[in-house]
Each structure stands twice: as C-alpha cells, then as structure tokens.
Design a protein around this motif. Structure first.
Motif, short mmCIF file in Angstrom:
data_model
loop_
_atom_site.label_atom_id
_atom_site.label_comp_id
_atom_site.label_asym_id
_atom_site.label_seq_id
_atom_site.Cartn_x
_atom_site.Cartn_y
_atom_site.Cartn_z
N GLU A 75 17.69 0.78 -19.10
CA GLU A 75 17.30 2.20 -19.07
C GLU A 75 16.24 2.49 -20.14
O GLU A 75 15.32 3.26 -19.91
CB GLU A 75 18.52 3.10 -19.29
N ARG A 76 16.41 1.86 -21.31
CA ARG A 76 15.42 2.06 -22.38
C ARG A 76 14.05 1.51 -21.97
O ARG A 76 13.03 2.15 -22.15
CB ARG A 76 15.87 1.36 -23.68
N GLU A 77 14.08 0.30 -21.40
CA GLU A 77 12.82 -0.32 -21.00
C GLU A 77 12.14 0.49 -19.90
O GLU A 77 10.93 0.70 -19.92
CB GLU A 77 13.08 -1.76 -20.52
N TYR A 78 12.94 0.95 -18.95
CA TYR A 78 12.41 1.75 -17.84
C TYR A 78 11.67 2.99 -18.35
O TYR A 78 10.52 3.25 -17.99
CB TYR A 78 13.55 2.13 -16.90
N ARG A 79 12.33 3.75 -19.24
CA ARG A 79 11.71 4.98 -19.73
C ARG A 79 10.42 4.70 -20.48
O ARG A 79 9.41 5.38 -20.33
CB ARG A 79 12.66 5.72 -20.70
N GLU A 80 10.50 3.68 -21.35
CA GLU A 80 9.35 3.35 -22.19
C GLU A 80 8.17 2.87 -21.33
O GLU A 80 7.04 3.33 -21.50
CB GLU A 80 9.80 2.24 -23.16
N ARG A 81 8.45 1.96 -20.39
CA ARG A 81 7.34 1.41 -19.59
C ARG A 81 6.78 2.42 -18.61
O ARG A 81 5.57 2.47 -18.39
CB ARG A 81 7.80 0.14 -18.88
N LEU A 82 7.65 3.24 -18.03
CA LEU A 82 7.15 4.30 -17.15
C LEU A 82 6.26 5.26 -17.95
O LEU A 82 5.18 5.65 -17.51
CB LEU A 82 8.30 5.06 -16.49
N GLY A 83 6.73 5.62 -19.15
CA GLY A 83 5.96 6.52 -20.01
C GLY A 83 4.58 5.97 -20.29
O GLY A 83 3.57 6.67 -20.13
N ARG A 84 4.52 4.70 -20.69
CA ARG A 84 3.22 4.10 -21.03
C ARG A 84 2.33 4.00 -19.80
O ARG A 84 1.11 4.16 -19.87
CB ARG A 84 3.40 2.72 -21.65
N SER A 85 2.96 3.71 -18.66
CA SER A 85 2.18 3.63 -17.43
C SER A 85 1.58 5.01 -17.09
O SER A 85 0.43 5.12 -16.69
CB SER A 85 3.09 3.14 -16.29
N LEU A 86 2.37 6.07 -17.31
CA LEU A 86 1.86 7.42 -17.03
C LEU A 86 0.74 7.82 -17.99
O LEU A 86 -0.19 8.53 -17.62
CB LEU A 86 3.00 8.44 -17.07
N VAL A 87 0.84 7.37 -19.26
CA VAL A 87 -0.24 7.64 -20.22
C VAL A 87 -1.54 7.04 -19.70
O VAL A 87 -2.60 7.67 -19.72
CB VAL A 87 0.09 7.05 -21.62
N LYS A 88 -1.44 5.81 -19.19
CA LYS A 88 -2.61 5.11 -18.69
C LYS A 88 -3.17 5.80 -17.43
O LYS A 88 -4.37 6.03 -17.31
CB LYS A 88 -2.22 3.66 -18.36
N ILE A 89 -2.27 6.14 -16.52
CA ILE A 89 -2.70 6.83 -15.29
C ILE A 89 -3.36 8.16 -15.64
O ILE A 89 -4.41 8.50 -15.10
CB ILE A 89 -1.50 7.03 -14.34
N ALA A 90 -2.75 8.90 -16.58
CA ALA A 90 -3.30 10.20 -16.97
C ALA A 90 -4.69 10.04 -17.57
O ALA A 90 -5.59 10.86 -17.33
CB ALA A 90 -2.37 10.90 -17.95
N ALA A 91 -4.88 8.98 -18.35
CA ALA A 91 -6.18 8.76 -18.99
C ALA A 91 -7.25 8.49 -17.94
O ALA A 91 -8.40 8.88 -18.09
CB ALA A 91 -6.09 7.60 -19.98
N GLU A 92 -6.86 7.80 -16.86
CA GLU A 92 -7.84 7.44 -15.82
C GLU A 92 -8.00 8.55 -14.77
O GLU A 92 -9.00 8.56 -14.04
CB GLU A 92 -7.40 6.15 -15.13
N ALA A 93 -7.02 9.44 -14.66
CA ALA A 93 -7.05 10.46 -13.60
C ALA A 93 -8.15 11.49 -13.85
O ALA A 93 -8.48 11.81 -14.99
CB ALA A 93 -5.70 11.16 -13.52
#
Lengths: 108, 175
Positions: A75-93
């Motif tokens: 659960e910890r890994e999921y939240r952290e990795r999803l969060g970082r993935s969204l930061v990246k997507i947001a930066a490119e969006a």
C-alpha cells in the motif's frame, strides 16, 4: 494530454466525457495502476506506451495519497509510485484540473 | 517569513519546498533541518532520495530529530531554513520521547516561533494525512488531531500556505 484529478465519486468521469467528448479517455488510472503493480508489472512504462498511441488522451485519476502512511508495504509503495507518476503526468500535461463535488478547479 | 508547504505522499512537496527555499535564500545560507531517523531500509531509501535531490544545491544539513532550539545560536538572520518535516518531528517527540500531544504541540510551536524569529525565512514541510476516510485507533486519531492542530496554528503564523497536488502549487495564503 489532459490530467483530471480528484477524490473518489466526485464526478471526474462525467466531467471529462462532457468537456472532452472527442478525446480518448483513460479512466480509473489509480485503480489500474494498483492492479498492474500487484501483478508485478510496471504501470509507469505501460502508461508511456498508451501515451505514444494516444498523445491527446485525457487521464482520470483518484487522489489517494492524503492519508495516514499505511502499515502494509504494498500500500505504501502504491501510493508513493502513483503520486510520483501523477507528478510526471501533470508536468507533461497541457492542462490539469481537479474536480471537487462536481466542480472543476484549474491547477494548470 | 514562514512558508508552510503541505501535501500527500508522493505529491512532489519536497521538490517544491526546495525550489522555494532556493528562491528565497538567493546567495545566502541554506540550512536543511532533517528530522527523519534512520530506523530501517525504507527510511534509508527515503533519506538517500532526498540527499540526491539536495546534492549540489548548497544546503548545509543539520539533524534535528527532537527539536530545533539547540541550533538557535548558530542561526543567522540571513539564513533560509527548510524544515522537513513537521509530521516526523511530531512523531519523534510523541513516540520516542514519550511526550503527550499537548507537550509536543507546545514544544514545536515554541521552537518554530523562536527559530523563525532568528532566521530570515523558515520553509516548513508538512503532510496531508487527513483524507482517507478511515477511522483509526485512539492513539493514531490523537496523533492526527495533534498534527491537524499544528498545521492550523502554523498556517495562521505563516505568510505563505501552499498545498502541492501532483507537483502543482495551490495557494491558500500568499503575500
């Protein structure tokens, strides 16, 4: 690419379908991210593939990281990795919106 | 001035807080007040990730797992301090030093008020851990209320309050 964020059951999909009827919509990003991670796959890489085919897509994701740090390691890994993935997507969006009680707030 | 930066896990709050610290400090000294104790593999990984992020940015790191005031004498009024993070500091005092929630709040608020008076800028990172809809055991619930109170009190003192969502700043208070 467009990113739409928000809590569970806030009207994200409905908003996206109405506002972007002609775009490819990738719904439930958080949910599928979790399933891929649980299956031992690399959800970030799989997303890159989708983005190559659908560069104009609308990504819809739940925001899941505003809670107590989970006891469970997955659960910890999921939240952290999803969060970082969204930061990246947001930066490119080109555009990032957050839906709160059905109302859109522009973040970017 | 005090800048309070709040975000969920993996929200990009640390990156943003660092960037803000560099902006505010200009050519003056940047101090990184680290609160995390290395108590295992995950903490080690996290500390290593943050160290790599700060590398070559000219931060001086000072370990402050149990409070800031021991360092008051060495602080200059031109310094910009990045305190990372409030929830760790509160948890250390509560669970390692066995202080009560009230004692923790008093201690941290006094620390912050003295430290912010001594330095130029104090950037404080805190966590948004209040929105998962779970009902926790009594001790965890008390910790949540304590951190919520600290966030509120510091937000009232701060000149700038910002939430980081997917790396994007959402301002609640801005000069």
């Amino acid at each position: 690419m467009i990113l739409i964020l928000g809590g569970f059951a806030q009207g994200k999909s409905e908003y996206a379908r109405k506002k972007y009827p002609d775009r490819y919509i990738l719904d439930d990003y958080a949910q599928s991210f979790r399933e891929k991670l649980a299956a031992g796959e690399e959800p970030e890489k799989e997303f890159e593939e989708i983005l190559r085919k659908e560069p104009e897509c609308v990504v819809i994701s739940d925001e899941v990281s505003s809670g107590v740090i989970p006891m469970d390691e997955f659960e910890r890994e999921y939240r952290e990795r999803l969060g970082r993935s969204l930061v990246k997507i947001a930066a490119e969006a080109e555009h990032v919106e957050r839906i709160f009680a059905g109302i859109a707030v522009t973040l970017k | 001035m005090i800048v309070l930066v709040i975000g969920g896990s993996g929200s990009g709050k640390s990156e943003w807080a660092e960037k803000r610290t560099l902006e505010l400090s200009g050519n003056d000294r940047k101090l990184y007040f680290a609160t995390m104790q290395n108590d295992g593999k995950e903490a080690e990984k996290r500390i290593a990730r943050h160290r790599a992020m700060r590398k070559d940015k000219g931060f001086e790191t000072i370990e402050v797992p149990f409070g800031l005031c021991d360092n008051l004498k060495s602080i200059k009024d031109s310094d910009t301090i990045l305190l990372e993070d409030l929830s760790n500091l509160a948890a250390n005092l509560r669970f390692w030093k066995d202080m009560t929630e009230e004692e923790v709040k008093k201690c941290i608020l006094a620390d912050i008020s003295e430290t912010s008076g001594a330095c130029g800028n104090l950037v404080i990172v805190s966590n948004d851990i209040f929105r998962d809809g779970t009902i926790y055991d009594e001790e965890t619930a008390r910790y949540l209320v304590m951190l919520g109170d600290l966030n509120k009190e510091i937000a009232a003192l701060a000149e700038e309050v910002v939430e980081i969502a997917a790396g994007i700043p959402v301002f609640y208070k801005k000069i």
